[in-house]
Design a protein around this motif. Sequence first.
Motif, short mmCIF file in Angstrom:
data_model
loop_
_atom_site.label_atom_id
_atom_site.label_comp_id
_atom_site.label_asym_id
_atom_site.label_seq_id
_atom_site.Cartn_x
_atom_site.Cartn_y
_atom_site.Cartn_z
N TYR A 1 0.84 -1.21 0.00
CA TYR A 1 0.00 0.00 0.00
C TYR A 1 0.87 1.25 0.00
O TYR A 1 0.44 2.32 -0.45
N ARG B 1 0.95 2.51 -3.51
CA ARG B 1 -0.37 2.42 -4.14
C ARG B 1 -0.55 3.34 -5.35
O ARG B 1 -1.36 3.06 -6.23
N TYR C 1 -2.33 -6.04 -0.83
CA TYR C 1 -3.66 -5.48 -0.61
C TYR C 1 -4.37 -5.49 -1.96
O TYR C 1 -3.77 -5.79 -2.99
N SER C 2 -5.65 -5.22 -1.97
CA SER C 2 -6.48 -5.07 -3.17
C SER C 2 -6.85 -6.39 -3.84
O SER C 2 -7.36 -6.37 -4.96
N GLU D 1 2.23 6.29 4.32
CA GLU D 1 1.04 6.84 3.67
C GLU D 1 1.24 8.26 3.17
O GLU D 1 0.52 8.73 2.28
#
Length: 283
Positions: free
Chosen positions: A38, A41, A66-67, A262
């Motif tokens: 992520y 991303r 993820y995803s 992030e």
Amino acid sequence: MKRREFVQTASFAAVGLLSLPSFLAAGKATKTLGLQLYTLRDTIGKDPKGVLQKVASFGYKELEAYSYKDGQIFGMAYGEFNKFVKGLGMKVTSGHYGLDMIKGDTWQKAVEDAKKNGQEYMVVPYIQEPDRKTIDAYKQICADLNKAGEVCNKSGIRFGYHNHAFEFQTVDGQIPYDVMLAELDPKKVGLEMDLFWVINAGQDPLQYFAKYPGRFEQWHVKDMDKNDRGRNADVGTGSIDFKPIFAQAKLSGMKKWYVEQETYPGAPIDSAAASAKFLKTIL
């Protein structure tokens, strides 16, 4: 915590560990570099193979994905994705899955795909705000997580829950995270502690390790900007001292950990490289 209270807590916890599954009670904390994808991303969906090649070049060996959806991830079949990762000398050890996926045939399919590809952990990373307004709502979610953990156990996969800061905000006079620790069955659900969000919420990871030893089997490692507590920094450049935290890895029960970021000072791929470089110096 006073010394006598700590000794009592640690003693009770040691007894409690005897009742936990062998893969939880045994084993050493890994020093292997891990990355939650992520972090990348904004680019991995456009060029997954190119991004993964760069990640491998930084020294990462374990990935958290993820995803995943309906057997696909980043535009590839999950098996193809895993094969490419392994060809780069890495392994997908964990993955994040939405709370909406943990019931019925959808969850069974996801667990089967994870098992088939050698994945060790499956984690729910978030609870939407409308679903966490009361403590009773949290307790119902814990019941659902326990059931999802049963499905994972049957396939030899460890199930977990990942925190943010909201779990430490008082609801109905209680701290949701503490309620979750009480409601989640350790034999069915482990915790993936996001160190940044625990500290962001004004809590101390080391106190949780001491009070609930062995419960925090995976970590997210991300640093905190020195001037803005809400922003991330490349690991090693922010305000979090990771050395004393990693020193208590065994007490926490940590088996896997992953850099996750992030927000960034520059390009996300450069942050992934910088964090790996720093972590190699303290492990």
